[in-house]
Design a protein around this motif. Structure first.
Motif, short mmCIF file in Angstrom:
data_model
loop_
_atom_site.label_atom_id
_atom_site.label_comp_id
_atom_site.label_asym_id
_atom_site.label_seq_id
_atom_site.Cartn_x
_atom_site.Cartn_y
_atom_site.Cartn_z
N SER A 66 -28.67 6.47 -53.71
CA SER A 66 -27.30 6.72 -54.18
C SER A 66 -27.25 7.02 -55.68
N ASN A 67 -28.33 6.70 -56.40
CA ASN A 67 -28.41 7.09 -57.82
C ASN A 67 -28.55 8.59 -57.98
N PHE A 68 -28.94 9.27 -56.91
CA PHE A 68 -29.26 10.70 -57.04
C PHE A 68 -28.39 11.60 -56.18
N THR A 69 -27.49 11.02 -55.42
CA THR A 69 -26.66 11.86 -54.55
C THR A 69 -25.37 11.16 -54.16
N ASP A 70 -24.35 11.98 -53.85
CA ASP A 70 -23.19 11.47 -53.11
C ASP A 70 -23.50 11.65 -51.63
N TRP A 71 -22.76 10.94 -50.80
CA TRP A 71 -23.06 10.97 -49.37
C TRP A 71 -21.90 11.49 -48.56
N ARG A 72 -22.20 12.01 -47.41
CA ARG A 72 -21.17 12.32 -46.41
C ARG A 72 -21.57 11.58 -45.14
N ILE A 73 -20.65 10.77 -44.64
CA ILE A 73 -20.93 10.01 -43.42
C ILE A 73 -21.26 11.00 -42.30
N TYR A 74 -22.34 10.76 -41.60
CA TYR A 74 -22.73 11.67 -40.52
C TYR A 74 -23.48 10.87 -39.45
N TYR A 75 -22.96 10.92 -38.23
CA TYR A 75 -23.65 10.27 -37.11
C TYR A 75 -24.35 11.36 -36.30
N HIS A 76 -25.67 11.29 -36.29
CA HIS A 76 -26.44 12.32 -35.62
C HIS A 76 -26.28 12.21 -34.10
N LYS A 77 -26.00 13.37 -33.47
CA LYS A 77 -25.88 13.39 -32.00
C LYS A 77 -26.86 14.43 -31.47
N VAL A 78 -27.52 14.08 -30.39
CA VAL A 78 -28.48 14.98 -29.75
C VAL A 78 -28.12 15.08 -28.27
N LEU A 79 -28.20 16.31 -27.76
CA LEU A 79 -28.05 16.50 -26.31
C LEU A 79 -29.38 16.99 -25.76
N ALA A 80 -29.65 16.66 -24.50
CA ALA A 80 -30.85 17.22 -23.86
C ALA A 80 -30.40 18.10 -22.70
N PHE A 81 -31.04 19.23 -22.57
CA PHE A 81 -30.73 20.18 -21.49
C PHE A 81 -31.53 19.78 -20.25
N ILE A 82 -30.81 19.20 -19.27
CA ILE A 82 -31.46 18.66 -18.07
C ILE A 82 -30.79 19.25 -16.84
N ASP A 83 -31.55 19.87 -16.00
CA ASP A 83 -31.02 20.43 -14.74
C ASP A 83 -29.75 21.26 -14.99
N GLY A 84 -29.77 22.06 -16.03
CA GLY A 84 -28.64 22.95 -16.32
C GLY A 84 -27.46 22.28 -17.00
N LYS A 85 -27.59 20.96 -17.30
CA LYS A 85 -26.48 20.28 -17.98
C LYS A 85 -26.96 19.71 -19.30
N LYS A 86 -26.01 19.54 -20.23
CA LYS A 86 -26.40 18.92 -21.51
C LYS A 86 -25.92 17.48 -21.53
N VAL A 87 -26.87 16.56 -21.72
CA VAL A 87 -26.51 15.13 -21.65
C VAL A 87 -26.93 14.42 -22.94
N PRO A 88 -26.18 13.37 -23.31
CA PRO A 88 -26.51 12.66 -24.56
C PRO A 88 -27.89 12.00 -24.52
N ILE A 89 -28.56 12.07 -25.65
CA ILE A 89 -29.85 11.40 -25.89
C ILE A 89 -29.62 10.52 -27.11
N PRO A 90 -30.08 9.29 -27.18
CA PRO A 90 -30.78 8.54 -26.17
C PRO A 90 -30.00 8.47 -24.85
N PHE A 91 -30.75 8.55 -23.77
CA PHE A 91 -30.18 8.50 -22.43
C PHE A 91 -29.38 7.21 -22.28
N ASN A 92 -28.11 7.33 -21.87
CA ASN A 92 -27.25 6.14 -21.77
C ASN A 92 -26.29 6.30 -20.59
#
Ligand code: UDP
Length: 382
Positions: A72-98
């Motif tokens: 934080s001494n070297f940057t300001d931040w922007r809150i960001y929650y990383h989201k990943v989808l996985a392409f499975i059987d033609g559908k996109k589903v959230p990863i981690p698998f839940n």
């Protein structure tokens, strides 16, 4: 003259250089082989102003307050929650698998039954590594584990590492567990945020100090010589009595004396697409389709309003020292044994300190490297 020479300007080298310059008020030379600072965290803006992570997506997340405070001494931040989808059987589903992923892929009755069974065994919010879930005896949970293993982990891991999940260190697949619940976020750390203006700016601020001299485009071998017998390091022909902090590949430092350590590398393909957005989230994984593992769309990471977008496809491959960048250490038992020999040799050099993913041959995340560098500074340099 310099008291310290640092090889490499990724997080390991830059954090230690900054500490030496600011806290100790001593002169330090940073040598960087590439034409830019920041190692694999380097990013830049393209002509549309989109911030691109040149060496693949870097998403900062940490539970270490000291690391977050330090950066934080070297940057300001922007809150960001990383989201990943996985392409499975033609559908996109959230990863981690839940549970949300199950609801998309399974009929309602089956999904409900699996969730009930999981909740009898694990507390809500638990994270279960796939190789642990695979040991379940219950036939429904076994079905689930086999499904997730086959569809999410097996082929992705073979693409990424050239090996099956059970053939690599179990820590690697445990990085992306199965989640008992409905939290779609890729990470569960306390601090999840991105540097407002990208990572390169952090490195510029760390390294722009009158005590720091930076030499780009300089391979350490051009100006340093390692005397393996005498256990000395020479700088421009003279024995260097100060400390050397080396953050490059440990096997290269010692001229491959005990053989080459294995690394995995990537071919990265950047594409400009003439539309506002390409995909729903920053990263979509393709475990079973195509030769690439994942596609990153940078506009989701650093939002900007433009008509075009930029995506990055990652094609994993073995590391070739003539051509490639080493991205991931590949540690199996044999590699660990070779690394141990190098480490023992390094310890016999009085003023040599090895830090970082390549020098310590560890699958460090950014925050791990920063934490380690701050510790090394306190314990061995200060
Ligand atoms: N992994 C997988 N399928 C996925 C995501 C991850 O099999 O959809 C496995 C794979 O072995 C990968 C490891 O989990 O190398 C760690 O994934 P992570 O996303 O942490 O890798 P990184 O972002 O460091 O490349």
């Amino acid at each position: 003259m310099f008291n310290y020479i640092i090889v490499g300007s990724g997080f390991a080298g830059s954090v230690i250089a900054e500490r030496i310059a600011n806290v100790l008020n001593k002169k330090v030379l940073v040598i960087e082989k590439r034409s830019h600072i920041g190692g694999n965290c380097y990013d830049y803006r393209n002509k549309d102003g989109i911030i691109i992570h040149k060496y693949g997506p870097h998403l900062f997340h940490t539970n270490y307050k000291e690391v977050f405070d330090y950066l934080s001494n070297f940057t300001d931040w922007r809150i960001y929650y990383h989201k990943v989808l996985a392409f499975i059987d033609g559908k996109k589903v959230p990863i981690p698998f839940n549970f949300n992923s199950m609801d998309i892929l399974f009929p309602e009755i089956l999904s409900k039954k699996l969730q009930e069974k999981l909740l009898k065994k694990y507390p809500y919010g638990a994270k279960v590594p796939i190789l642990k879930l695979k040991k379940e005896n219950d036939k429904d949970l076994k079905f689930l584990a086999d499904f997730v293993y086959e569809k999410i982990f097996k082929n992705y891991t073979i693409k990424q590492w050239g090996k099956r999940p059970e053939e690599i260190d179990s820590e690697v697949t445990a990085r992306v567990p199965v989640c008992i619940g409905r939290d779609d976020r890729y990470f569960d750390d306390k601090y999840q945020a991105l540097p407002e203006e990208g990572y390169t700016k952090i490195f510029e601020r760390m390294l722009s100090h009158p005590n720091i001299k930076l030499m780009l485009n300089t391979d350490f071998k051009e100006i340093m010589k390692v005397d393996l017998k005498g256990k000395k390091i020479y700088f421009l022909g003279q024995e260097f009595k100060g400390k050397v902090i080396f953050t490059g590949m440990i096997d290269e430092l010692f001229a491959y004396k005990f053989g080459m350590l294995p690394y995995r590398s990537l071919d990265l393909h950047l594409e400009v697409i003439e539309k506002e957005y390409f995909q729903e989230v920053a990263v979509v994984n393709y475990p079973n389709d195509y030769d690439f593992t994942r596609i990153t769309e940078f506009k989701h990471i650093h939002p900007i309003k433009t008509n075009r977008t930029v995506i990055l496809k990652e094609y994993p491959k073995d590391y070739d020292p003539e051509r490639d960048i080493p991205y991931y250490p590949f540690f199996d038992k044999a590699a660990r044994e070779v690394y141990a020999k190098y480490q023992e040799l390094a310890e016999r050099f009085d003023h040599l300190i090895l830090v970082g993913r390549l020098a310590e041959y560890r699958y460090y995340d950014m925050d791990d490297v920063i934490k380690r560098s701050l510790e090394v500074f306190e314990e061995r340099i200060r």
